[in-house]
Design an enzyme around this catalytic site. Structure first.
Site, PDB file in Angstrom:
ATOM      1  CE  LYS A 172      -1.994   1.673   3.714  1.00  0.00           C
ATOM      2  NZ  LYS A 172      -2.623   1.703   4.803  1.00  0.00           N
ATOM      3  CG  ASP A 181      -7.200   3.304   2.637  1.00  0.00           C
ATOM      4  OD1 ASP A 181      -8.184   2.804   1.658  1.00  0.00           O
ATOM      5  OD2 ASP A 181      -7.231   4.251   3.159  1.00  0.00           O
TER       6      ASP A 181
END
Length: 211
Positions: A120, A138
């Protein structure tokens, strides 16, 4: 969800927010990398308060190393998990200095080799600092993608892969920011504000709440 509906969703999100960006404060790739690394399980507001103290003193890998672990902790101690984050950031800075001449690398493999940097974080840096059309998933983006029907998946990697496959190319660069902001302020986890949502009629969520 079909391709036309996805196109219409992102067209509306673009009309509503033509130039979306991260809410983290940064200037230059290293500041962004450091801020995102510090943001795990913390709010952007909290991270910005800490980096407002840190970056004027140390905003390069070498400057962080010169600050020392204890000095770094003192600047970021208001952030959750600051001890672990400080250690990871110090280790990352050492690798950046020793292996990358103090510069943030522009490849996923090199970014993910840094302590505290996962997929991420790498995606955020590649997208926001270097303009790559990556999509960092996320909890907000995972929820919005599944709830709306844009890209359903059992885990963040599956959702990311489907977003990269289904988001029209012209929207891919900014899709991450539109979706995270939508999840943060409109498509809330417990009580989504469907009544004020710009894509409500296109969303395939069955249990809409008129808020």
């Amino acid at each position: 969800m079909n391709a036309q509906k996805r196109f219409d969703i992102f067209a509306r999100l673009r009309d509503h927010n033509p130039e979306p960006t991260t809410e983290l404060h940064w200037s230059g790739p290293f500041e962004l990398l450091a801020a995102v690394l510090l943001s795990a399980q913390a709010t952007d507001v909290g991270v910005n308060k800490a980096t407002a103290r840190l970056f004027p003193v140390a905003n390069t890998p070498q400057a962080i190393l010169d600050l020392g672990l204890d000095g770094l902790k003192e600047h970021i101690r208001t952030i959750g998990l600051y001890n672990t984050k400080a250690e990871n950031l110090m280790k990352a800075c050492r690798i950046l200095v020793e292996q990358h001449a103090g510069e943030v690398p522009r490849t996923r493999q090199a970014l993910e080799a840094l302590p505290g940097v996962g997929r991420k974080t790498a995606n955020v840096v590649l997208n926001t600092a270097f303009g790559e059309p990556t999509i960092a998933v996320d909890t907000h983006i995972f929820r919005v993608s599944n709830r709306t029907g844009i890209a359903k998946g059992k885990d963040v990697v599956e959702v990311e892969q489907k977003l990269m496959r289904h988001v029209p190319r012209e929207f891919r660069q900014d899709a991450h920011h539109w979706l995270i902001l939508h999840g943060r302020y409109t498509c809330l986890a417990r009580k989504p504000r469907c009544g004020s949502c710009v894509i409500e009629d296109l969303c395939e969520f069955k249990d809409k709440i008129d808020l």
